[in-house]
Design a protein around this motif. Structure first.
Motif, PDB file in Angstrom:
ATOM      1  N   ALA A   5      -4.109  -3.695  19.334  1.00  0.00           N
ATOM      2  CA  ALA A   5      -3.076  -3.104  18.495  1.00  0.00           C
ATOM      3  C   ALA A   5      -1.711  -3.389  19.107  1.00  0.00           C
ATOM      4  O   ALA A   5      -1.458  -3.070  20.251  1.00  0.00           O
ATOM      5  N   VAL A   6      -0.850  -4.021  18.313  1.00  0.00           N
ATOM      6  CA  VAL A   6       0.478  -4.376  18.793  1.00  0.00           C
ATOM      7  C   VAL A   6       1.501  -3.770  17.852  1.00  0.00           C
ATOM      8  O   VAL A   6       1.559  -4.132  16.684  1.00  0.00           O
ATOM      9  N   PRO A   7       2.308  -2.808  18.312  1.00  0.00           N
ATOM     10  CA  PRO A   7       3.277  -2.179  17.427  1.00  0.00           C
ATOM     11  C   PRO A   7       4.409  -3.133  17.082  1.00  0.00           C
ATOM     12  O   PRO A   7       4.783  -3.998  17.872  1.00  0.00           O
ATOM     13  N   GLY A   8       4.950  -2.958  15.887  1.00  0.00           N
ATOM     14  CA  GLY A   8       6.136  -3.706  15.511  1.00  0.00           C
ATOM     15  C   GLY A   8       5.896  -5.163  15.193  1.00  0.00           C
ATOM     16  O   GLY A   8       6.838  -5.941  15.107  1.00  0.00           O
ATOM     17  N   VAL A   9       4.630  -5.590  15.026  1.00  0.00           N
ATOM     18  CA  VAL A   9       4.321  -6.974  14.716  1.00  0.00           C
ATOM     19  C   VAL A   9       4.168  -7.123  13.209  1.00  0.00           C
ATOM     20  O   VAL A   9       3.459  -6.356  12.563  1.00  0.00           O
ATOM     21  N   LEU A 303       2.844   9.659   4.722  1.00  0.00           N
ATOM     22  CA  LEU A 303       1.975   8.492   4.700  1.00  0.00           C
ATOM     23  C   LEU A 303       2.161   7.657   5.966  1.00  0.00           C
ATOM     24  O   LEU A 303       1.191   7.193   6.583  1.00  0.00           O
ATOM     25  N   ILE A 304       3.385   7.474   6.381  1.00  0.00           N
ATOM     26  CA  ILE A 304       3.679   6.702   7.590  1.00  0.00           C
ATOM     27  C   ILE A 304       3.014   7.340   8.810  1.00  0.00           C
ATOM     28  O   ILE A 304       2.390   6.656   9.628  1.00  0.00           O
ATOM     29  N   ASP A 305       3.111   8.661   8.915  1.00  0.00           N
ATOM     30  CA  ASP A 305       2.481   9.354  10.046  1.00  0.00           C
ATOM     31  C   ASP A 305       0.970   9.167  10.034  1.00  0.00           C
ATOM     32  O   ASP A 305       0.348   8.964  11.090  1.00  0.00           O
ATOM     33  N   GLU A 306       0.347   9.237   8.854  1.00  0.00           N
ATOM     34  CA  GLU A 306      -1.100   9.064   8.756  1.00  0.00           C
ATOM     35  C   GLU A 306      -1.519   7.652   9.116  1.00  0.00           C
ATOM     36  O   GLU A 306      -2.497   7.437   9.839  1.00  0.00           O
ATOM     37  N   LEU A 307      -0.780   6.675   8.640  1.00  0.00           N
ATOM     38  CA  LEU A 307      -1.152   5.286   8.876  1.00  0.00           C
ATOM     39  C   LEU A 307      -0.970   4.876  10.333  1.00  0.00           C
ATOM     40  O   LEU A 307      -1.656   3.968  10.814  1.00  0.00           O
ATOM     41  N   ARG A 308      -0.064   5.537  11.054  1.00  0.00           N
ATOM     42  CA  ARG A 308       0.096   5.237  12.485  1.00  0.00           C
ATOM     43  C   ARG A 308      -1.200   5.482  13.253  1.00  0.00           C
ATOM     44  O   ARG A 308      -1.433   4.886  14.306  1.00  0.00           O
ATOM     45  N   GLU A 309      -2.045   6.372  12.749  1.00  0.00           N
ATOM     46  CA  GLU A 309      -3.273   6.746  13.451  1.00  0.00           C
ATOM     47  C   GLU A 309      -4.450   5.848  13.109  1.00  0.00           C
ATOM     48  O   GLU A 309      -5.530   5.993  13.688  1.00  0.00           O
ATOM     49  N   ASP A 310      -4.268   4.920  12.157  1.00  0.00           N
ATOM     50  CA  ASP A 310      -5.374   4.052  11.738  1.00  0.00           C
ATOM     51  C   ASP A 310      -5.475   2.875  12.706  1.00  0.00           C
ATOM     52  O   ASP A 310      -4.681   1.950  12.668  1.00  0.00           O
ATOM     53  N   GLU A 311      -6.473   2.916  13.587  1.00  0.00           N
ATOM     54  CA  GLU A 311      -6.592   1.933  14.653  1.00  0.00           C
ATOM     55  C   GLU A 311      -6.938   0.543  14.130  1.00  0.00           C
ATOM     56  O   GLU A 311      -6.525  -0.470  14.710  1.00  0.00           O
ATOM     57  N   ASN A 332       1.162  -1.663 -11.003  1.00  0.00           N
ATOM     58  CA  ASN A 332       0.649  -2.174  -9.736  1.00  0.00           C
ATOM     59  C   ASN A 332       1.717  -2.924  -8.947  1.00  0.00           C
ATOM     60  O   ASN A 332       1.717  -2.897  -7.714  1.00  0.00           O
ATOM     61  N   ALA A 333       2.652  -3.566  -9.635  1.00  0.00           N
ATOM     62  CA  ALA A 333       3.794  -4.149  -8.927  1.00  0.00           C
ATOM     63  C   ALA A 333       4.610  -3.042  -8.259  1.00  0.00           C
ATOM     64  O   ALA A 333       5.086  -3.204  -7.126  1.00  0.00           O
ATOM     65  N   HIS A 334       4.747  -1.908  -8.952  1.00  0.00           N
ATOM     66  CA  HIS A 334       5.444  -0.761  -8.347  1.00  0.00           C
ATOM     67  C   HIS A 334       4.706  -0.261  -7.105  1.00  0.00           C
ATOM     68  O   HIS A 334       5.338   0.064  -6.084  1.00  0.00           O
ATOM     69  N   VAL A 335       3.372  -0.188  -7.164  1.00  0.00           N
ATOM     70  CA  VAL A 335       2.582   0.256  -6.012  1.00  0.00           C
ATOM     71  C   VAL A 335       2.854  -0.635  -4.802  1.00  0.00           C
ATOM     72  O   VAL A 335       3.068  -0.154  -3.677  1.00  0.00           O
ATOM     73  N   LEU A 336       2.861  -1.940  -5.023  1.00  0.00           N
ATOM     74  CA  LEU A 336       3.132  -2.872  -3.932  1.00  0.00           C
ATOM     75  C   LEU A 336       4.561  -2.718  -3.415  1.00  0.00           C
ATOM     76  O   LEU A 336       4.796  -2.686  -2.201  1.00  0.00           O
ATOM     77  N   GLU A 337       5.502  -2.626  -4.328  1.00  0.00           N
ATOM     78  CA  GLU A 337       6.899  -2.516  -3.922  1.00  0.00           C
ATOM     79  C   GLU A 337       7.138  -1.241  -3.114  1.00  0.00           C
ATOM     80  O   GLU A 337       7.906  -1.254  -2.139  1.00  0.00           O
ATOM     81  N   ALA A 338       6.489  -0.144  -3.492  1.00  0.00           N
ATOM     82  CA  ALA A 338       6.668   1.107  -2.758  1.00  0.00           C
ATOM     83  C   ALA A 338       6.200   0.969  -1.308  1.00  0.00           C
ATOM     84  O   ALA A 338       6.852   1.469  -0.380  1.00  0.00           O
ATOM     85  N   ILE A 339       5.071   0.291  -1.095  1.00  0.00           N
ATOM     86  CA  ILE A 339       4.592   0.088   0.271  1.00  0.00           C
ATOM     87  C   ILE A 339       5.522  -0.851   1.036  1.00  0.00           C
ATOM     88  O   ILE A 339       5.897  -0.593   2.194  1.00  0.00           O
ATOM     89  N   LEU A 340       5.923  -1.943   0.408  1.00  0.00           N
ATOM     90  CA  LEU A 340       6.782  -2.921   1.072  1.00  0.00           C
ATOM     91  C   LEU A 340       8.159  -2.347   1.399  1.00  0.00           C
ATOM     92  O   LEU A 340       8.773  -2.713   2.410  1.00  0.00           O
ATOM     93  N   THR A 341       8.637  -1.427   0.565  1.00  0.00           N
ATOM     94  CA  THR A 341       9.987  -0.894   0.729  1.00  0.00           C
ATOM     95  C   THR A 341      10.038   0.353   1.601  1.00  0.00           C
ATOM     96  O   THR A 341      10.875   0.468   2.501  1.00  0.00           O
ATOM     97  N   HIS A 342       9.121   1.302   1.354  1.00  0.00           N
ATOM     98  CA  HIS A 342       9.223   2.621   1.975  1.00  0.00           C
ATOM     99  C   HIS A 342       8.329   2.809   3.206  1.00  0.00           C
ATOM    100  O   HIS A 342       8.577   3.717   4.005  1.00  0.00           O
ATOM    101  N   VAL A 343       7.283   1.988   3.333  1.00  0.00           N
ATOM    102  CA  VAL A 343       6.287   2.236   4.378  1.00  0.00           C
ATOM    103  C   VAL A 343       6.260   1.131   5.428  1.00  0.00           C
ATOM    104  O   VAL A 343       6.371   1.391   6.626  1.00  0.00           O
ATOM    105  N   PRO A 345       8.325  -1.234   6.552  1.00  0.00           N
ATOM    106  CA  PRO A 345       9.387  -1.368   7.561  1.00  0.00           C
ATOM    107  C   PRO A 345       9.345  -0.275   8.628  1.00  0.00           C
ATOM    108  O   PRO A 345       9.615  -0.535   9.803  1.00  0.00           O
ATOM    109  N   GLU A 346       9.007   0.952   8.229  1.00  0.00           N
ATOM    110  CA  GLU A 346       8.987   2.067   9.174  1.00  0.00           C
ATOM    111  C   GLU A 346       7.858   1.937  10.194  1.00  0.00           C
ATOM    112  O   GLU A 346       7.927   2.500  11.282  1.00  0.00           O
ATOM    113  N   LEU A 347       6.808   1.199   9.833  1.00  0.00           N
ATOM    114  CA  LEU A 347       5.695   0.999  10.747  1.00  0.00           C
ATOM    115  C   LEU A 347       5.832  -0.292  11.546  1.00  0.00           C
ATOM    116  O   LEU A 347       4.949  -0.641  12.336  1.00  0.00           O
ATOM    117  N   GLY A 348       6.930  -1.006  11.336  1.00  0.00           N
ATOM    118  CA  GLY A 348       7.136  -2.257  12.051  1.00  0.00           C
ATOM    119  C   GLY A 348       6.373  -3.423  11.475  1.00  0.00           C
ATOM    120  O   GLY A 348       6.298  -4.492  12.081  1.00  0.00           O
TER     121      GLY A 348
END
Length: 353
Positions: A5-9, A303-311, A332-343, A345-348
């Motif tokens: 696991a490599v953060p920020g990659v 969501l970001i906090d939960e996903l940080r724990e997924d090894e 479904n384009a909105h679903v993808l855009e929400a992850i790409l925009t809001h989630v 970047p915050e997880l690196g």
């Protein structure tokens, strides 16, 4: 931090569509034609959003996508950058030589962007459905053996193996003397084949064969640990086997997840209330005990906090987001855009947009 696991990659992020169609209330994919055409449109939309992959499931005898190569070729002709793949082609049903021709042609149309997931396949709609396609296991073997054997043949022929005795009086001159191989050949396709592994042992076998690893939302329960921990250990076993095998390139590893960032009223209506699969599930499938990974649906900060724990997500280089394709291209384009925009970047996983 888990091994690997490599953060920020930066991660590649794509979608995985099961390609359902039905006339259920609210479905925007009511026919096979709807699903096929919408799948192409969603690949185009995903590319415009900056996503990295458009992947499609393959299921026979069901109201779902089944024959991937016409779809991949059409999507390849309509896009220019995005990866186009499968997750997964059931090799119990395939003639590996004919599949090699289809795959080579589709990859050339797409400009070398195919990423083909293959495997023994998932539980079927019918009993021994491969029999109706004309396939059966030789005495002393299982259809899992057949799937592996077909895969090994497929890998050899897309890698340029020449094995067929030429006709001494051919209709057209042969390109070279000696045995002939499958045409067309698409350079680099051999390195873009993935094995969908349910167990640690099949992940190790995939590494030995020089295939990338595709790990889904379920796997064989081998330790009783949480799904993401078992999946992370599977990834580690794969990479260790890859190193032992001495391959001269770096492998790729993908995991699939159902992840929804709740950012508008439609998101909350579809995924924000009622019963959510927010914990792992254990059960029996195809006569083996399996663990099914949880789904994620929450507002971006949670969501970001939960996903940080997924090894396993941390250990993978590619994340495939399973999508509710019957809700249509725009949603479904909105679903993808929400992850790409809001989630992401915050997880690196991605730079801020």
């Amino acid at each position: 931090m888990p091994q690997g696991a490599v953060p920020g990659v930066t991660k590649r992020i794509g979608f995985l569509s099961f390609g359902h169609w039905s006339d259920a209330p609210g479905s925007k994919a009511r026919t096979a034609s709807d699903v096929l055409l919408q799948s192409i449109d969603l690949a185009v939309a995903a590319e415009e959003l900056g996503a990295d992959g458009a992947y499609f499931r393959v299921h026979h005898y069901a109201n779902q996508l089944a024959s991937p190569f016409p779809l991949l070729a059409a999507a390849g002709a309509k896009t220019s950058r995005i990866e186009l793949g499968t997750g997964v082609i059931d090799m119990r049903y395939e003639n590996p030589l004919y599949m090699a021709e289809d795959a080579g042609a589709a990859d050339l149309i797409a400009g070398g962007r195919l990423q083909l997931g293959v495997s023994r396949g998932s539980p079927e709609q019918v009993v021994d459905g491969y029999r109706y396609f004309g396939y059966a296991a030789p005495e002393g073997q299982t259809m899992a053996d057949v799937a592996r054997s077909n895969t090994e043949v497929f890998l050899k022929v897309i890698d340029g193996a020449r094995f067929a005795e030429p006709n001494p009086r051919p209709m057209f001159p042969n390109a070279h003397p000696g045995p002939l191989g499958i045409q067309p050949q698409s350079p680099g396709l051999r390195d873009r084949i993935w094995w969908g592994a349910a167990s640690d042992a099949t992940a190790v076998w995939a590494a030995e064969q020089g295939m990338n690893l595709m790990s889904s939302t379920l796997k064989t329960d081998e330790t009783g640990e949480p799904f993401h921990v078992q999946q992370r250990k599977q990834i580690e076993a794969f990479r260790e086997a890859w190193t032992r095998a001495g391959h001269d390139r770096e492998p790729r590893v993908s995991v699939s997840r159902s992840i929804f960032a709740l950012v508008n009223d439609h998101d909350f209506a579809y995924f924000g209330g009622g019963r959510r699969e927010d914990s792992d599930q254990f059960g029996v499938i195809d006569d083996y005990r399996a663990v099914f990974g949880r789904s994620y649906a929450a507002e971006p900060d949670e969501l970001i906090d939960e996903l940080r724990e997924d090894e396993a997500i941390a250990a993978a280089d590619t994340l495939l987001l399973t999508i509710p394709n019957q809700l249509g291209v725009d949603y479904n384009a909105h679903v993808l855009e929400a992850i790409l925009t809001h989630v992401a970047p915050e997880l690196g996983w991605r730079a801020s947009r």
